[in-house]
Motif scaffolding. Sequence first.
Motif, PDB file in Angstrom:
ATOM      1  N   THR A  26      23.863 -41.295 -38.580  1.00  0.00           N
ATOM      2  CA  THR A  26      23.044 -41.875 -39.650  1.00  0.00           C
ATOM      3  C   THR A  26      23.778 -41.913 -40.978  1.00  0.00           C
ATOM      4  O   THR A  26      23.328 -42.585 -41.908  1.00  0.00           O
ATOM      5  CB  THR A  26      21.733 -41.079 -39.833  1.00  0.00           C
ATOM      6  OG1 THR A  26      22.059 -39.720 -40.145  1.00  0.00           O
ATOM      7  CG2 THR A  26      20.854 -41.152 -38.607  1.00  0.00           C
ATOM      8  N   THR A  34      18.078 -36.621 -42.254  1.00  0.00           N
ATOM      9  CA  THR A  34      18.471 -36.975 -40.886  1.00  0.00           C
ATOM     10  C   THR A  34      17.280 -36.902 -39.954  1.00  0.00           C
ATOM     11  O   THR A  34      17.025 -37.828 -39.174  1.00  0.00           O
ATOM     12  CB  THR A  34      19.586 -36.041 -40.386  1.00  0.00           C
ATOM     13  OG1 THR A  34      20.682 -36.106 -41.285  1.00  0.00           O
ATOM     14  CG2 THR A  34      20.025 -36.415 -38.983  1.00  0.00           C
ATOM     15  N   ILE A  37      14.868 -39.784 -40.541  1.00  0.00           N
ATOM     16  CA  ILE A  37      15.377 -41.048 -40.005  1.00  0.00           C
ATOM     17  C   ILE A  37      15.235 -41.077 -38.492  1.00  0.00           C
ATOM     18  O   ILE A  37      14.754 -42.058 -37.914  1.00  0.00           O
ATOM     19  CB  ILE A  37      16.847 -41.262 -40.420  1.00  0.00           C
ATOM     20  CG1 ILE A  37      16.929 -41.577 -41.909  1.00  0.00           C
ATOM     21  CG2 ILE A  37      17.487 -42.378 -39.593  1.00  0.00           C
ATOM     22  CD1 ILE A  37      18.340 -41.567 -42.464  1.00  0.00           C
ATOM     23  N   VAL A  38      15.638 -40.007 -37.838  1.00  0.00           N
ATOM     24  CA  VAL A  38      15.593 -39.957 -36.378  1.00  0.00           C
ATOM     25  C   VAL A  38      14.146 -39.995 -35.882  1.00  0.00           C
ATOM     26  O   VAL A  38      13.829 -40.711 -34.920  1.00  0.00           O
ATOM     27  CB  VAL A  38      16.336 -38.714 -35.856  1.00  0.00           C
ATOM     28  CG1 VAL A  38      16.120 -38.520 -34.378  1.00  0.00           C
ATOM     29  CG2 VAL A  38      17.826 -38.822 -36.173  1.00  0.00           C
ATOM     30  N   ARG A  40      11.599 -41.354 -37.447  1.00  0.00           N
ATOM     31  CA  ARG A  40      11.110 -42.708 -37.707  1.00  0.00           C
ATOM     32  C   ARG A  40      11.599 -43.663 -36.621  1.00  0.00           C
ATOM     33  O   ARG A  40      10.830 -44.474 -36.091  1.00  0.00           O
ATOM     34  CB  ARG A  40      11.578 -43.188 -39.083  1.00  0.00           C
ATOM     35  CG  ARG A  40      10.994 -44.524 -39.498  1.00  0.00           C
ATOM     36  CD  ARG A  40      11.396 -44.931 -40.924  1.00  0.00           C
ATOM     37  NE  ARG A  40      11.053 -43.915 -41.897  1.00  0.00           N
ATOM     38  CZ  ARG A  40      11.953 -43.130 -42.532  1.00  0.00           C
ATOM     39  NH1 ARG A  40      13.239 -43.276 -42.290  1.00  0.00           N
ATOM     40  NH2 ARG A  40      11.558 -42.227 -43.399  1.00  0.00           N
ATOM     41  N   GLU A  41      12.884 -43.561 -36.267  1.00  0.00           N
ATOM     42  CA  GLU A  41      13.435 -44.425 -35.220  1.00  0.00           C
ATOM     43  C   GLU A  41      12.750 -44.173 -33.879  1.00  0.00           C
ATOM     44  O   GLU A  41      12.467 -45.110 -33.135  1.00  0.00           O
ATOM     45  CB  GLU A  41      14.944 -44.218 -35.101  1.00  0.00           C
ATOM     46  CG  GLU A  41      15.711 -44.798 -36.268  1.00  0.00           C
ATOM     47  CD  GLU A  41      17.204 -44.514 -36.215  1.00  0.00           C
ATOM     48  OE1 GLU A  41      17.661 -43.848 -35.254  1.00  0.00           O
ATOM     49  OE2 GLU A  41      17.902 -44.953 -37.133  1.00  0.00           O
ATOM     50  N   TYR A  42      12.471 -42.912 -33.566  1.00  0.00           N
ATOM     51  CA  TYR A  42      11.787 -42.556 -32.325  1.00  0.00           C
ATOM     52  C   TYR A  42      10.391 -43.182 -32.285  1.00  0.00           C
ATOM     53  O   TYR A  42      10.005 -43.822 -31.302  1.00  0.00           O
ATOM     54  CB  TYR A  42      11.689 -41.036 -32.188  1.00  0.00           C
ATOM     55  CG  TYR A  42      10.830 -40.595 -31.034  1.00  0.00           C
ATOM     56  CD1 TYR A  42      11.349 -40.556 -29.750  1.00  0.00           C
ATOM     57  CD2 TYR A  42       9.501 -40.239 -31.223  1.00  0.00           C
ATOM     58  CE1 TYR A  42      10.553 -40.169 -28.674  1.00  0.00           C
ATOM     59  CE2 TYR A  42       8.708 -39.857 -30.159  1.00  0.00           C
ATOM     60  CZ  TYR A  42       9.235 -39.816 -28.898  1.00  0.00           C
ATOM     61  OH  TYR A  42       8.445 -39.445 -27.841  1.00  0.00           O
ATOM     62  N   MET A  44       9.232 -45.703 -34.015  1.00  0.00           N
ATOM     63  CA  MET A  44       9.324 -47.163 -33.964  1.00  0.00           C
ATOM     64  C   MET A  44       9.689 -47.637 -32.554  1.00  0.00           C
ATOM     65  O   MET A  44       9.152 -48.647 -32.081  1.00  0.00           O
ATOM     66  CB  MET A  44      10.337 -47.675 -34.987  1.00  0.00           C
ATOM     67  CG  MET A  44       9.948 -47.392 -36.434  1.00  0.00           C
ATOM     68  SD  MET A  44       8.312 -47.994 -36.902  1.00  0.00           S
ATOM     69  CE  MET A  44       8.620 -49.736 -36.917  1.00  0.00           C
ATOM     70  N   ALA A  45      10.573 -46.917 -31.883  1.00  0.00           N
ATOM     71  CA  ALA A  45      10.948 -47.284 -30.512  1.00  0.00           C
ATOM     72  C   ALA A  45       9.746 -47.161 -29.575  1.00  0.00           C
ATOM     73  O   ALA A  45       9.512 -48.034 -28.724  1.00  0.00           O
ATOM     74  CB  ALA A  45      12.106 -46.418 -30.020  1.00  0.00           C
ATOM     75  N   HIS A  48       7.390 -50.011 -30.153  1.00  0.00           N
ATOM     76  CA  HIS A  48       7.930 -51.228 -29.560  1.00  0.00           C
ATOM     77  C   HIS A  48       7.617 -51.278 -28.061  1.00  0.00           C
ATOM     78  O   HIS A  48       7.192 -52.322 -27.547  1.00  0.00           O
ATOM     79  CB  HIS A  48       9.442 -51.306 -29.791  1.00  0.00           C
ATOM     80  CG  HIS A  48      10.085 -52.484 -29.156  1.00  0.00           C
ATOM     81  ND1 HIS A  48       9.959 -53.771 -29.649  1.00  0.00           N
ATOM     82  CD2 HIS A  48      10.847 -52.589 -28.049  1.00  0.00           C
ATOM     83  CE1 HIS A  48      10.610 -54.597 -28.866  1.00  0.00           C
ATOM     84  NE2 HIS A  48      11.164 -53.917 -27.887  1.00  0.00           N
TER      85      HIS A  48
END
Length: 76
Positions: A26, A34, A37-38, A40-42, A44-45, A48
Amino acid sequence: MTDTSLEKDTEPELDEELLAEAMRGTGTMSRNETLNIVLREYVMAKRHVRRKALEEIRRMSAEGAFDWDAIEEADK
């Protein structure tokens, strides 16, 4: 709001190697940044994946994959 706090003696230890790799990936220097961010990405995935599954169910329904009359009949 959900209480996500953990008791001090039951809080899991972070995998420092994974955290370091995530920080490199990142480009962050802060553990908290960190992790945010991680996380948030999790999230969002996962959103999806759920959105794609819902789209697939809607497509299948539009194509007649579900026999709604049979479902209504079974409920009687």
